[in-house]
Design a protein around this motif. Structure first.
Motif, PDB file in Angstrom:
ATOM      1  N   ASP A 172      -2.354  -2.724  -6.798  1.00  0.00           N
ATOM      2  CA  ASP A 172      -2.285  -2.704  -5.341  1.00  0.00           C
ATOM      3  C   ASP A 172      -3.693  -2.599  -4.781  1.00  0.00           C
ATOM      4  OD1 ASP A 172       0.541  -2.747  -5.133  1.00  0.00           O
ATOM      5  OD2 ASP A 172       0.608  -0.615  -5.618  1.00  0.00           O
ATOM      6  N   VAL A 173      -4.020  -3.491  -3.837  1.00  0.00           N
ATOM      7  CA  VAL A 173      -5.339  -3.471  -3.200  1.00  0.00           C
ATOM      8  C   VAL A 173      -5.186  -3.579  -1.693  1.00  0.00           C
ATOM      9  CG1 VAL A 173      -6.573  -4.444  -5.177  1.00  0.00           C
ATOM     10  CG2 VAL A 173      -5.656  -5.964  -3.443  1.00  0.00           C
ATOM     11  N   LYS A 174      -6.252  -3.204  -0.997  1.00  0.00           N
ATOM     12  CA  LYS A 174      -6.330  -3.358   0.455  1.00  0.00           C
ATOM     13  C   LYS A 174      -7.640  -4.056   0.774  1.00  0.00           C
ATOM     14  CE  LYS A 174      -3.975   0.943   1.641  1.00  0.00           C
ATOM     15  NZ  LYS A 174      -4.096   2.236   2.328  1.00  0.00           N
ATOM     16  N   VAL A 175      -7.571  -4.974   1.734  1.00  0.00           N
ATOM     17  CA  VAL A 175      -8.780  -5.619   2.243  1.00  0.00           C
ATOM     18  C   VAL A 175      -8.794  -5.493   3.757  1.00  0.00           C
ATOM     19  CG1 VAL A 175      -9.030  -7.277   0.347  1.00  0.00           C
ATOM     20  CG2 VAL A 175      -7.724  -7.921   2.354  1.00  0.00           C
ATOM     21  N   ASN A 176      -9.990  -5.644   4.302  1.00  0.00           N
ATOM     22  CA  ASN A 176     -10.116  -5.612   5.751  1.00  0.00           C
ATOM     23  C   ASN A 176      -9.410  -6.810   6.374  1.00  0.00           C
ATOM     24  OD1 ASN A 176     -12.257  -7.165   4.459  1.00  0.00           O
ATOM     25  ND2 ASN A 176     -12.976  -7.549   6.521  1.00  0.00           N
ATOM     26  N   ASN A 177      -8.958  -6.649   7.610  1.00  0.00           N
ATOM     27  CA  ASN A 177      -8.301  -7.727   8.338  1.00  0.00           C
ATOM     28  C   ASN A 177      -9.318  -8.292   9.325  1.00  0.00           C
ATOM     29  OD1 ASN A 177      -6.747  -9.369   9.980  1.00  0.00           O
ATOM     30  ND2 ASN A 177      -5.008  -7.969  10.013  1.00  0.00           N
ATOM     31  N   PRO A 178      -9.783  -9.528   9.140  1.00  0.00           N
ATOM     32  CA  PRO A 178     -10.800 -10.084  10.033  1.00  0.00           C
ATOM     33  C   PRO A 178     -10.309 -10.278  11.468  1.00  0.00           C
ATOM     34  CG  PRO A 178     -10.140 -11.709   8.395  1.00  0.00           C
ATOM     35  CD  PRO A 178      -9.421 -10.449   8.072  1.00  0.00           C
ATOM     36  N   ILE A 179      -9.009 -10.345  11.668  1.00  0.00           N
ATOM     37  CA  ILE A 179      -8.467 -10.514  13.020  1.00  0.00           C
ATOM     38  C   ILE A 179      -8.387  -9.186  13.755  1.00  0.00           C
ATOM     39  CG2 ILE A 179      -6.402 -11.153  14.321  1.00  0.00           C
ATOM     40  CD1 ILE A 179      -5.953 -13.367  12.306  1.00  0.00           C
ATOM     41  N   SER A 180      -8.011  -8.141  13.023  1.00  0.00           N
ATOM     42  CA  SER A 180      -7.868  -6.815  13.621  1.00  0.00           C
ATOM     43  C   SER A 180      -8.622  -5.793  12.773  1.00  0.00           C
ATOM     44  CB  SER A 180      -6.386  -6.429  13.700  1.00  0.00           C
ATOM     45  OG  SER A 180      -6.261  -5.090  14.106  1.00  0.00           O
ATOM     46  N   PRO A 181      -9.758  -5.314  13.264  1.00  0.00           N
ATOM     47  CA  PRO A 181     -10.542  -4.370  12.465  1.00  0.00           C
ATOM     48  C   PRO A 181      -9.859  -3.019  12.253  1.00  0.00           C
ATOM     49  CG  PRO A 181     -11.504  -4.649  14.642  1.00  0.00           C
ATOM     50  CD  PRO A 181     -10.372  -5.624  14.535  1.00  0.00           C
ATOM     51  N   PHE A 182      -8.757  -2.776  12.939  1.00  0.00           N
ATOM     52  CA  PHE A 182      -8.068  -1.491  12.819  1.00  0.00           C
ATOM     53  C   PHE A 182      -6.904  -1.519  11.833  1.00  0.00           C
ATOM     54  CE2 PHE A 182      -9.781  -1.857  17.143  1.00  0.00           C
ATOM     55  CZ  PHE A 182     -10.756  -0.876  17.048  1.00  0.00           C
ATOM     56  N   SER A 183      -6.667  -2.666  11.222  1.00  0.00           N
ATOM     57  CA  SER A 183      -5.577  -2.746  10.252  1.00  0.00           C
ATOM     58  C   SER A 183      -6.109  -3.313   8.939  1.00  0.00           C
ATOM     59  CB  SER A 183      -4.439  -3.615  10.787  1.00  0.00           C
ATOM     60  OG  SER A 183      -4.852  -4.956  10.890  1.00  0.00           O
ATOM     61  N   LYS A 184      -5.377  -3.065   7.884  1.00  0.00           N
ATOM     62  CA  LYS A 184      -5.728  -3.537   6.547  1.00  0.00           C
ATOM     63  C   LYS A 184      -4.640  -4.480   6.057  1.00  0.00           C
ATOM     64  CE  LYS A 184      -9.074  -0.526   6.488  1.00  0.00           C
ATOM     65  NZ  LYS A 184     -10.115  -0.930   7.358  1.00  0.00           N
ATOM     66  N   ILE A 185      -5.009  -5.355   5.139  1.00  0.00           N
ATOM     67  CA  ILE A 185      -4.055  -6.252   4.502  1.00  0.00           C
ATOM     68  C   ILE A 185      -3.834  -5.726   3.089  1.00  0.00           C
ATOM     69  CG2 ILE A 185      -3.598  -8.601   3.742  1.00  0.00           C
ATOM     70  CD1 ILE A 185      -5.579  -9.524   5.936  1.00  0.00           C
ATOM     71  N   GLU A 186      -2.586  -5.494   2.724  1.00  0.00           N
ATOM     72  CA  GLU A 186      -2.252  -4.971   1.403  1.00  0.00           C
ATOM     73  C   GLU A 186      -1.527  -6.044   0.596  1.00  0.00           C
ATOM     74  OE1 GLU A 186      -0.362  -1.112   1.432  1.00  0.00           O
ATOM     75  OE2 GLU A 186      -1.238  -0.692   3.409  1.00  0.00           O
ATOM     76  N   TYR A 187      -1.865  -6.136  -0.673  1.00  0.00           N
ATOM     77  CA  TYR A 187      -1.211  -7.097  -1.558  1.00  0.00           C
ATOM     78  C   TYR A 187      -1.467  -6.699  -3.002  1.00  0.00           C
ATOM     79  CZ  TYR A 187      -5.909  -9.117  -1.837  1.00  0.00           C
ATOM     80  OH  TYR A 187      -7.252  -9.302  -2.021  1.00  0.00           O
ATOM     81  N   LYS A 188      -0.825  -7.399  -3.920  1.00  0.00           N
ATOM     82  CA  LYS A 188      -1.014  -7.185  -5.356  1.00  0.00           C
ATOM     83  C   LYS A 188      -2.067  -8.179  -5.843  1.00  0.00           C
ATOM     84  CE  LYS A 188       2.925  -4.728  -6.416  1.00  0.00           C
ATOM     85  NZ  LYS A 188       2.726  -3.363  -6.751  1.00  0.00           N
ATOM     86  N   ALA A 189      -3.042  -7.671  -6.604  1.00  0.00           N
ATOM     87  CA  ALA A 189      -4.121  -8.516  -7.120  1.00  0.00           C
ATOM     88  C   ALA A 189      -4.132  -8.468  -8.639  1.00  0.00           C
ATOM     89  CB  ALA A 189      -5.465  -8.038  -6.577  1.00  0.00           C
ATOM     90  N   ASN A 190      -4.595  -9.558  -9.238  1.00  0.00           N
ATOM     91  CA  ASN A 190      -4.736  -9.565 -10.688  1.00  0.00           C
ATOM     92  C   ASN A 190      -5.961  -8.737 -11.075  1.00  0.00           C
ATOM     93  OD1 ASN A 190      -7.091 -11.297 -10.584  1.00  0.00           O
ATOM     94  ND2 ASN A 190      -5.718 -13.038 -10.337  1.00  0.00           N
TER      95      ASN A 190
END
Length: 142
Positions: free
Chosen positions: A41-59
């Motif tokens: 599980d990882v989180k990256v910054n959201n370029p559209i909204s600096p106040f939210s993060k994008i979460e997804y599964k990464a290899n």
């Protein structure tokens, strides 16, 4: 002065968008080895909204062995901004973020859009060419 600055900007753009290739067989071996450890599980910054993060599964792939246009071996570090472009036998192309790519039952699966959560699926035996490029997008792991 203005001419030198323009030339410098053009040079930086050309260097930063370098495209590498990898054979489908070599890519398959490297992606199988990396996903054997399972997804994380990882989180990256959201370029559209600096106040939210994008979460997804990464290899868990750390580096990818790739070749430049001269055939020289290079090591590309996996990051949220690295993209792969897969060319199929019918000439169509599919784009994936490298850190989301997995191989399941001889099907390459991965995200083509982090913001919308859109995925691509490609039968592995249809792949004829794989190109890898750091898209320069401003995604960073949190």
């Amino acid at each position: 002065m203005k001419k030198k600055l323009s030339l410098l900007v053009l040079l930086v753009l050309m260097i930063s968008c370098k495209t590498y290739t990898i054979s489908p067989e070599n890519f398959k071996k490297q992606i199988i080895d990396s996903t054997a450890n399972s997804l994380k599980d990882v989180k990256v910054n959201n370029p559209i909204s600096p106040f939210s993060k994008i979460e997804y599964k990464a290899n868990s792939l750390k580096y990818l062995n790739v070749y430049d246009k001269n055939g020289s071996l290079s090591f590309m570090q996996n990051s949220p901004s690295v993209e792969i472009r897969v060319t199929l036998r019918n000439g169509k192309r599919k784009i994936f973020y490298l850190d989301t790519v997995t191989l399941e039952n001889d099907t390459l699966i991965g995200e083509k859009s982090r913001i919308l959560g859109l995925k691509n699926k490609v039968p592995y035996n249809e792949i004829v060419k794989i190109e890898v490029q750091d898209g320069g997008k401003k995604y960073q792991y949190e």
